[in-house]
Design a protein around this motif. Structure first.
Motif, mmCIF file in Angstrom:
data_model
loop_
_atom_site.group_PDB
_atom_site.id
_atom_site.type_symbol
_atom_site.label_atom_id
_atom_site.label_comp_id
_atom_site.label_asym_id
_atom_site.label_seq_id
_atom_site.Cartn_x
_atom_site.Cartn_y
_atom_site.Cartn_z
ATOM 1 N N GLY A 158 11.968 -27.685 43.744
ATOM 2 C CA GLY A 158 11.208 -26.534 44.218
ATOM 3 C C GLY A 158 12.119 -25.566 44.966
ATOM 4 N N GLY A 159 11.562 -24.436 45.356
ATOM 5 C CA GLY A 159 12.350 -23.444 46.081
ATOM 6 C C GLY A 159 12.691 -23.886 47.497
ATOM 7 N N THR A 160 11.927 -24.862 48.042
ATOM 8 C CA THR A 160 12.155 -25.323 49.413
ATOM 9 C C THR A 160 12.697 -26.743 49.455
ATOM 10 N N VAL A 184 1.274 -11.288 42.442
ATOM 11 C CA VAL A 184 0.542 -12.248 43.283
ATOM 12 C C VAL A 184 1.529 -12.970 44.212
ATOM 13 N N GLU A 185 2.667 -13.381 43.661
ATOM 14 C CA GLU A 185 3.661 -14.135 44.457
ATOM 15 C C GLU A 185 4.181 -13.335 45.643
ATOM 16 N N SER A 186 4.278 -12.000 45.475
ATOM 17 C CA SER A 186 4.829 -11.164 46.551
ATOM 18 C C SER A 186 3.838 -10.991 47.700
ATOM 19 N N ASN A 202 8.796 -26.986 33.459
ATOM 20 C CA ASN A 202 8.484 -26.191 34.659
ATOM 21 C C ASN A 202 7.630 -27.028 35.638
ATOM 22 N N ASP A 203 7.820 -26.793 36.948
ATOM 23 C CA ASP A 203 7.129 -27.621 37.955
ATOM 24 C C ASP A 203 5.605 -27.502 37.892
ATOM 25 N N ALA A 204 5.092 -26.275 37.745
ATOM 26 C CA ALA A 204 3.632 -26.096 37.737
ATOM 27 C C ALA A 204 3.041 -26.561 36.406
ATOM 28 N N GLY A 238 2.076 -19.457 31.809
ATOM 29 C CA GLY A 238 1.650 -20.008 33.097
ATOM 30 C C GLY A 238 2.305 -19.347 34.297
ATOM 31 N N HIS A 239 3.203 -18.403 34.091
ATOM 32 C CA HIS A 239 3.859 -17.748 35.243
ATOM 33 C C HIS A 239 2.924 -16.701 35.872
ATOM 34 N N ILE A 240 1.769 -17.232 36.309
ATOM 35 C CA ILE A 240 0.686 -16.373 36.795
ATOM 36 C C ILE A 240 0.984 -15.760 38.165
ATOM 37 N N GLY A 241 1.985 -16.274 38.855
ATOM 38 C CA GLY A 241 2.392 -15.669 40.135
ATOM 39 C C GLY A 241 2.970 -14.279 39.929
ATOM 40 N N HIS A 242 3.300 -13.956 38.680
ATOM 41 C CA HIS A 242 3.914 -12.652 38.404
ATOM 42 C C HIS A 242 2.973 -11.758 37.612
ATOM 43 N N THR A 243 1.671 -11.969 37.833
ATOM 44 C CA THR A 243 0.678 -11.002 37.374
ATOM 45 C C THR A 243 0.347 -10.107 38.571
ATOM 46 N N VAL A 288 0.625 -22.866 45.261
ATOM 47 C CA VAL A 288 0.976 -21.838 46.241
ATOM 48 C C VAL A 288 1.974 -22.534 47.161
ATOM 49 N N SER A 289 3.243 -22.208 46.971
ATOM 50 C CA SER A 289 4.322 -22.947 47.630
ATOM 51 C C SER A 289 5.394 -21.939 48.029
ATOM 52 N N THR A 290 6.666 -22.186 47.730
ATOM 53 C CA THR A 290 7.694 -21.163 47.986
ATOM 54 C C THR A 290 7.315 -19.908 47.207
ATOM 55 N N GLY A 291 6.940 -20.117 45.949
ATOM 56 C CA GLY A 291 6.428 -19.041 45.095
ATOM 57 C C GLY A 291 4.964 -19.316 44.775
ATOM 58 N N VAL A 292 4.486 -18.698 43.712
ATOM 59 C CA VAL A 292 3.163 -19.033 43.155
ATOM 60 C C VAL A 292 3.385 -19.328 41.679
ATOM 61 N N THR A 315 11.122 -25.597 39.332
ATOM 62 C CA THR A 315 10.814 -24.182 39.459
ATOM 63 C C THR A 315 11.673 -23.403 38.460
ATOM 64 N N GLY A 316 11.152 -22.277 37.983
ATOM 65 C CA GLY A 316 11.894 -21.452 37.029
ATOM 66 C C GLY A 316 11.356 -21.615 35.616
ATOM 67 N N ILE A 317 11.830 -20.742 34.732
ATOM 68 C CA ILE A 317 11.475 -20.849 33.317
ATOM 69 C C ILE A 317 12.409 -21.912 32.743
ATOM 70 N N ALA A 350 15.758 -18.445 36.484
ATOM 71 C CA ALA A 350 14.839 -18.038 37.551
ATOM 72 C C ALA A 350 14.170 -16.727 37.156
ATOM 73 N N LEU A 351 12.833 -16.683 37.267
ATOM 74 C CA LEU A 351 12.130 -15.409 37.103
ATOM 75 C C LEU A 351 12.264 -14.649 38.423
ATOM 76 N N ASN A 352 12.177 -15.394 39.513
ATOM 77 C CA ASN A 352 12.388 -14.827 40.847
ATOM 78 C C ASN A 352 13.571 -15.546 41.508
ATOM 79 N N PRO A 353 14.799 -15.040 41.288
ATOM 80 C CA PRO A 353 15.985 -15.740 41.805
ATOM 81 C C PRO A 353 15.976 -15.874 43.333
HETATM 82 C C1 BMX Z 1 8.189 -18.804 40.783
HETATM 83 C C2 BMX Z 1 8.954 -19.266 39.542
HETATM 84 C C3 BMX Z 1 8.106 -20.297 38.773
HETATM 85 C C4 BMX Z 1 7.640 -21.436 39.662
HETATM 86 C C5 BMX Z 1 6.918 -20.888 40.887
HETATM 87 C C6 BMX Z 1 6.557 -21.988 41.885
HETATM 88 C C7 BMX Z 1 11.379 -19.126 39.804
HETATM 89 C C8 BMX Z 1 12.621 -19.761 40.357
HETATM 90 N N1 BMX Z 1 10.235 -19.815 39.940
HETATM 91 O O1 BMX Z 1 7.097 -18.031 40.388
HETATM 92 O O2 BMX Z 1 8.844 -20.802 37.676
HETATM 93 O O3 BMX Z 1 6.804 -22.305 38.934
HETATM 94 O O4 BMX Z 1 7.766 -19.941 41.557
HETATM 95 O O5 BMX Z 1 7.743 -22.633 42.311
HETATM 96 O O6 BMX Z 1 11.440 -18.049 39.268
HETATM 97 P P1 BMX Z 1 7.882 -23.375 43.714
HETATM 98 O O7 BMX Z 1 9.325 -23.487 44.006
HETATM 99 O O8 BMX Z 1 7.145 -22.583 44.713
HETATM 100 O O9 BMX Z 1 7.230 -24.722 43.510
#
Ligand code: BMX
Ligand code: ADP
Ligand code: ZN
Length: 291
Positions: free
Chosen positions: A9-11, A174-176, A104-106, A152-157, A129-133, A64-66, A74-77
């Motif tokens: 994960g990101g954390t 959404v993630e931002s 992917n983790d989710a 499934g990368h719904i955090g980036h809608t 809902v964690s480091t990202g979404v 985390t990541g694609i 990383a979609l969100n590096p």
């Molecule tokens: C980001 C993206 C997703 C990931 C989600 C939750 C990256 C590095 N990650 O949207 O692939 O599933 O975060 O990740 O672009 P987590 O680290 O919060 O569990």
């Protein structure tokens, strides 16, 4: 047979052994390196897997990541200390000398939660809902990954066209707004520099700004769920991640959803496997692939 499951994960990075009954043992956790260097992640993974030598027959990774064709992009590096490209499958195969399956983790967590709910539902969406979404979508009992593993990368809608810049390059994702990092980034004055965990404790102590930041996050997730219902007719949503599982968060999402018109109402459950959903889902997925 034991599977060595790893959740990146990101954390935090977690690992555990998972047996054929999805029972988990010898769980370990370390911090995700805050570095854009692939070497830093490789060193952290080497440290994480070292205690499991000789204890597993294969490795299953939720990251985390694609995760496409074994490569992490990383979609969100920003969520990975700037790291963007990483040869995940190859690195873990080299470190463990075992075959390795990556997801992917989710998506992995969705697969675990679907196994738990399969008697009742065939169409579910997992939201972390964690480091990202992040998200994982199950349609008619199948995990949707898409042709490029991006599904499934719904955090980036879109949550708010006037919202903050997201690390993926879009505005107002959404993630931002809703993620743990976003909650921390929006904090001001007495909460500036605090992380999401500290902001949740401030809310427990009746800090009004903390309460507002958390409600803002929960409302973005509530609207996301309504969008998912309209797009997919998903039958229920499962919430995970440390923010998603934090005390009172799911109730706030449910309260927001109840205010929307009835066609958008769906049950929102807390992840049955809690913080282990990614580990268990990756192991289930790997076991099925290796059958
Ligand atoms: C980001 C993206 C997703 C990931 C989600 C939750 C990256 C590095 N990650 O949207 O692939 O599933 O975060 O990740 O672009 P987590 O680290 O919060 O569990
Ligand atoms: P990862 O993203 O590595 O999978 P988590 O699911 O633990 O890890 O999410 C990390 C985010 O959750 C961070 O923003 C952190 O501040 C926040 N967090 C961790 N514990 C809690 C908690 N008990 N309550 C609320 N937020 C938390
Ligand atoms: Zn984004």
């Amino acid at each position: 047979m034991n599977i060595l499951a790893i959740d990146i994960g990101g954390t935090k990075l977690a690992a555990a052994l998972i047996d054929a009954n999805s029972q988990i043992s010898q769980r370990l956790e370390i911090a995700t390196p805050a570095s854009s260097s692939p070497q830093a992640l490789e060193e952290a993974l080497a440290q994480l897997v070292a205690p499991y030598q000789g204890k597993a027959q294969c490795v299953a990774v939720a990251s985390t990541g694609i995760i496409d064709q074994g490569i992490l992009t990383a979609l969100n590096p920003d969520n990975l200390g700037g790291l963007n490209q990483f040869p995940l499958q190859q690195t873990l195969q080299r470190l463990t000398a075992l075959p390795c399956t990556v997801l992917n983790d989710a998506q992995a967590a969705a697969w675990a939660e679907y196994h738990y709910l399969a008697d009742r539902f065939k169409h579910i969406t997992f939201i972390t809902v964690s480091t990202g979404v992040g998200g994982g979508v199950i349609i008619n009992g199948q995990l949707l990954t898409g042709p490029h593993a991006f599904a499934g990368h719904i955090g980036h809608t879109l949550a708010d066209p006037n919202g903050p810049c997201c690390g993926c390059g879009r505005t107002g994702c959404v993630e931002s707004i809703a993620s743990g990092r976003a909650i921390a980034a929006a904090a001001q004055n007495e909460l500036q520099g605090k992380d999401a965990r500290q902001i949740f404790s401030a809310a427990q102590n009746d800090n009004l700004q903390a309460k507002r930041l958390i409600i803002h996050s929960a409302q973005a997730i509530c609207q996301l769920i309504a969008n998912l219902k309209a797009i997919l007719d998903t039958e229920c949503v499962v919430l995970g991640g440390s923010v998603g599982l934090a005390q009172g968060y799911r109730q706030q999402v449910e309260e927001g959803l109840a205010l929307l018109p009835p066609p958008f109402h769906i049950p929102v459950f807390a992840a049955h496997y809690k913080h282990d959903a990614g580990l268990i889902g990756a192991a289930l997925f790997a076991a099925e692939q290796n059958q």
